[in-house]
Design a protein around this motif. Structure first.
Motif, PDB file in Angstrom:
ATOM      1  N   GLN A 241      45.649  41.847  39.371  1.00 29.14           N
ATOM      2  CA  GLN A 241      44.892  42.787  40.187  1.00 29.14           C
ATOM      3  C   GLN A 241      44.070  43.758  39.342  1.00 29.14           C
ATOM      4  O   GLN A 241      44.110  44.978  39.522  1.00 29.14           O
ATOM      5  CB  GLN A 241      45.832  43.566  41.115  1.00 29.14           C
ATOM      6  N   CYS A 242      43.300  43.177  38.418  1.00 30.34           N
ATOM      7  CA  CYS A 242      42.473  44.026  37.565  1.00 30.34           C
ATOM      8  C   CYS A 242      41.211  43.311  37.092  1.00 30.34           C
ATOM      9  O   CYS A 242      40.749  43.544  35.989  1.00 30.34           O
ATOM     10  CB  CYS A 242      43.277  44.529  36.365  1.00 30.34           C
TER      11      CYS A 242
ATOM     12  N   PRO B 271      37.729  42.826  36.140  1.00 25.76           N
ATOM     13  CA  PRO B 271      36.758  43.890  35.891  1.00 25.76           C
ATOM     14  C   PRO B 271      35.315  43.532  36.222  1.00 25.76           C
ATOM     15  O   PRO B 271      34.467  44.423  36.246  1.00 25.76           O
ATOM     16  CB  PRO B 271      36.908  44.133  34.385  1.00 25.76           C
TER      17      PRO B 271
ATOM     18  N   TRP C 101      36.995  49.093  42.387  1.00 30.41           N
ATOM     19  CA  TRP C 101      38.442  49.246  42.189  1.00 30.41           C
ATOM     20  C   TRP C 101      38.853  50.714  42.303  1.00 30.41           C
ATOM     21  O   TRP C 101      39.848  51.053  42.936  1.00 30.41           O
ATOM     22  CB  TRP C 101      38.836  48.707  40.822  1.00 30.41           C
TER      23      TRP C 101
ATOM     24  N   ARG D 294      40.073  45.950  46.639  1.00 24.83           N
ATOM     25  CA  ARG D 294      40.542  44.841  45.803  1.00 24.83           C
ATOM     26  C   ARG D 294      39.383  43.916  45.503  1.00 24.83           C
ATOM     27  O   ARG D 294      38.445  43.766  46.294  1.00 24.83           O
ATOM     28  CB  ARG D 294      41.646  44.058  46.519  1.00 24.83           C
TER      29      ARG D 294
ATOM     30  N   ARG E 104      46.279  51.810  38.353  1.00 26.13           N
ATOM     31  CA  ARG E 104      46.849  50.535  37.929  1.00 26.13           C
ATOM     32  C   ARG E 104      45.758  49.621  37.389  1.00 26.13           C
ATOM     33  O   ARG E 104      45.934  48.976  36.353  1.00 26.13           O
ATOM     34  CB  ARG E 104      47.570  49.885  39.104  1.00 26.13           C
ATOM     35  N   PHE E 105      44.635  49.570  38.093  1.00 26.40           N
ATOM     36  CA  PHE E 105      43.507  48.779  37.599  1.00 26.40           C
ATOM     37  C   PHE E 105      43.038  49.292  36.244  1.00 26.40           C
ATOM     38  O   PHE E 105      42.830  48.511  35.306  1.00 26.40           O
ATOM     39  CB  PHE E 105      42.337  48.830  38.586  1.00 26.40           C
TER      40      PHE E 105
ATOM     41  N   ARG F 269      45.424  48.472  33.352  1.00 25.05           N
ATOM     42  CA  ARG F 269      45.489  47.045  33.040  1.00 25.05           C
ATOM     43  C   ARG F 269      44.153  46.513  32.539  1.00 25.05           C
ATOM     44  O   ARG F 269      44.076  45.853  31.503  1.00 25.05           O
ATOM     45  CB  ARG F 269      45.934  46.271  34.277  1.00 25.05           C
ATOM     46  N   ALA F 270      43.102  46.782  33.289  1.00 26.78           N
ATOM     47  CA  ALA F 270      41.800  46.200  32.948  1.00 26.78           C
ATOM     48  C   ALA F 270      41.250  46.764  31.649  1.00 26.78           C
ATOM     49  O   ALA F 270      40.792  46.015  30.786  1.00 26.78           O
ATOM     50  CB  ALA F 270      40.806  46.432  34.085  1.00 26.78           C
TER      51      ALA F 270
END
Length: 698
Positions: free
Chosen positions: A474-475, A477, A513, A518, A568-569, A572-573
């Motif tokens: 879920q990241c 980009p 994001w 999403r 969270r994005f 992670r991203a």
């Protein structure tokens, strides 16, 4: 930002001169380290003697002076012992030996390696400061009799330079490695000794171990535990009247003297280069380890999470109720700038789509060719052409967005050719109200050349396999500009398409994001794009992409500390991009350098084995990616070749992008010259059958 008239505060091309200068210095230092640490010529071993030394030199005396009238020999006076130590300076044993000599108030002669002097200059200075004498033991300890004439001269000159830089002295004393008494200077060693003598050196051997100390002698010890214990025993021998240095024993105080400032500066430069080379060699080892760990971690993540993505796509039970099919009307935005070669194929493929409820808006961004005329000549009421002065892709998209009638907006590059089912499949994830954008599956249409095949592999492995993994995490980009679907109100909610970066698609996706939407991947929505067909065009395109990605990462850096899905994005991203699209490409050249270093200076078989393991891992990952994308495995044959040219080009792109970003430069937009070869059906190698009626018209 205008594609043709963007402002540039500083030209990035000026960086290349500095880069080449730095690269040359690093390469020279690394070669010096490799040569001194891993000798690669015949001087590693001594050539057996083929003839004895001349009779006039075979007197048993250890010191040889070569002059115009032949060779004269000398020895220490009776009762005098000149202690000599070979090798080093060694960080363990040299201080212990110096301490031993200090306790007995004795001075000695140290025949040292130039490379060790460069590595431990403080020990060389300590030897001189405490009243001892320095002699040359050559730079690497190679056998001068086996070395070529240039190598022999280099061994001696580099040692002189190292001593000048470390201790500020010059020495005329030389002991040839692998020799003991004078009669061991036989065969090629005698020739080497004569050559060194012509350069002003006094050749110092050692007396035979059978010679009694009270007769006067030159002893020879190594800078090791054994040498330390042997020297300690001699120092306790009461038969020796006096211990001295070689120069003092001969009454020649001028064998060691100070150097000029220029020579000292040259020596300091050599020491710096040697240290830099040693640091680079260690850094290469760590860099290779980091590259290997990151590379394997990425391959493992790609493979495992792509497999999870595949299982998730097939996890629905037959007959189980699913989300309603999305058949809503769609607005397609096609920004175009000098796209006359491919615009007809793009529009034809869209009009041939199985999803027919379309509004297609072509935004001609100041083209100087017939792009707008070709689009207008299509004659389909679903196609609208907007003309505007050249203002850049983001403003062209915003102009089209303002005219969009439908809530689902698909953005398409003007060189993209859609599969008939692609548009309908692209829309299906929007059945989830939390999804704000969908990325399609971009494939390379013009893959007939070697460069095209390389990019084909990159798209399948580096882009589409990545998107499977990033959707699971879920990241994701980036929704690529070639094929992406968006909710219109989501785009308007973030202020439309920003022109603050050169990677407007990445900037846009990150903004969605952070707004709480999403972003997912529809691998079955296939579109074909035209990639650069020259290295120059490829460089400009990827340079813009990479630099724009760095801009987007910096712009959205606060996402790392935000809460909820946005945070969270961001964590992670941005971490993934920083590690695998910045750090890994910056470290990856280490693998190539280490391989080359290993072939030249170490064991070629070991370097080749490591490289083959790396290639095997790449092939397995690439094969899996091709299988998932239903592509032919025959494309794998170009992958090993890709590592010799294409990979290095991508590394340089990242390096220049990072340097440009750090120096605050701005880049122009670069337009790619189109040849209209994005359609694989017209290129002659369709991956799936298509009926004649579905072939887009030109």
């Amino acid at each position: 930002m205008s594609r043709r008239h963007a402002a540039v505060r500083r030209s990035p091309r000026a960086h290349w001169l500095l880069f080449l200068l730095v690269l040359s210095a690093l390469a020279a230092s690394l070669v010096l380290e490799g040569w001194t640490t891993h000798q690669v010529d015949a001087a590693r071993t001594r050539i057996p003697c083929s003839r004895p030394i001349p009779r006039q030199a075979d007197t048993g005396r250890p010191v040889l002076r070569f002059g115009p009238h032949g060779v004269r020999t000398a020895s220490m006076p009776p009762g005098t012992v000149a202690l000599t130590f070979d090798g080093g300076p060694d960080p363990t044993w040299t201080p212990r030996i110096l301490g031993l000599l200090h306790r007995h108030h004795v001075h000695a002669t140290f025949f040292v390696y130039g490379r060790q002097v460069a590595r431990y200059p403080a020990l060389a200075r300590r030897i001189v400061r405490e009243g001892h004498e320095l002699g040359s033991y050559t730079y690497t300890g190679g056998d001068l009799g086996a070395a070529s004439a240039p190598r022999a001269r280099l061994e001696l000159s580099l040692t002189r330079t190292a001593l000048a830089g470390a201790a500020g002295v010059s020495t005329r004393l030389l002991r040839l490695p692998h020799t003991t008494a004078a009669d061991t200077l036989c065969g090629p060693e005698w020739t080497a000794a004569g050559q060194a003598a012509r350069e002003g050196y006094l050749i110092v051997a050692a007396d035979a171990t059978t010679r009694r100390p009270e007769q006067g002698a030159v002893t020879q010890y190594s800078q090791t535990d054994l040498g330390y214990r042997e020297a300690r025993a001699v120092l306790r021998d009461h038969r020796v009247a006096r211990f001295t240095t070689v120069g003092a024993g001969l009454g020649a105080s001028s064998v060691v003297g100070p150097v000029t400032g220029v020579r000292h500066a040259q020596g300091v430069g050599l020491i710096g280069a040697q240290r830099l080379g040693h640091f680079l060699a260690a850094a290469m080892a760590w860099g290779l380890a980091a590259t290997g760990v990151l590379g394997l971690l990425r391959l493992l993540m790609l493979t495992l999470l792509a497999r999870v993505h595949v299982r998730r796509q097939h996890s629905c039970r037959p007959g189980a109720p699913g989300p309603r099919p999305v058949r809503d009307p769609v607005t397609v935005l096609v920004p175009a700038y000098n796209e006359e070669a491919g615009i007809a194929s793009t529009l034809g493929s869209l009009l041939a789509s199985t999803h027919t409820d379309l509004q297609i808006i072509v935004i001609d961004d100041g083209s100087t060719d017939s792009t707008a005329a070709i689009a207008e000549a299509i004659g389909d009421p679903r196609v609208t052409v907007i003309r505007q002065p050249n203002a850049g892709k983001p403003r062209a998209l915003n102009a089209g967005l303002a005219r969009a009638r439908h809530d689902i907006v698909v953005m398409v590059d003007a060189d993209t050719v859609f599969e008939p089912e692609a548009l309908g499949r692209l829309l299906q994830p929007l059945a989830d109200p939390h999804v704000g954008a969908v990325s399609g599956n971009t494939k390379v249409g013009n893959r007939q050349t070697l460069l095209g095949r390389w990019q084909h592999l990159e798209y399948v492995i580096g882009f589409n396999l990545d998107r499977r993994m990033l959707e699971i995490l879920q990241c994701m980009p980036t929704v690529p500009g070639a094929i992406g679907a968006f909710r219109r109100h989501a785009l308007l909610g973030i202020g439309g398409i920003s022109d603050e970066t050169l990677a407007e698609d990445t900037d846009l996706t990150m903004a969605l994001w952070r707004a709480g939407w999403r972003v997912v991947y529809a691998e079955s929505a296939v579109a074909w794009t035209e990639v650069p067909d020259t290295l120059g065009q490829l460089w400009r395109q990827r340079y813009r992409w990479c630099y724009g990605t760095l801009q987007s990462m910096w712009k959205h850096r606060r996402a790392v500390v935000e809460s909820g899905p946005a945070g969270r994005f961001g964590r992670r991203a941005l971490s993934y991009l920083a590690l695998f699209q910045v750090v890994l490409p910056l470290c990856a050249p280490m693998a190539d350098v280490v391989a080359l270093y290993g072939v030249v200076f170490r064991t070629p078989a070991e370097a080749v084995a490591v490289w083959l393991c790396f290639v095997a891992a790449q092939l397995l990952s690439a094969g899996y990616a091709l299988r998932l994308d239903r592509e032919r495995l025959g494309a794998l044959w170009v992958l090993p070749l890709q590592m010799f040219v294409y990979r290095q080009l991508m590394y340089l792109v990242v390096i220049q992008s990072v340097v440009t970003a750090l120096m605050g430069s701005r880049l122009r937009w670069h337009s790619m010259e189109r040849s209209g070869t994005a359609d694989p059906y017209l290129a002659g190698e369709p991956p799936h059958p298509r009926t004649p009626a579905q072939v887009p018209a030109r």
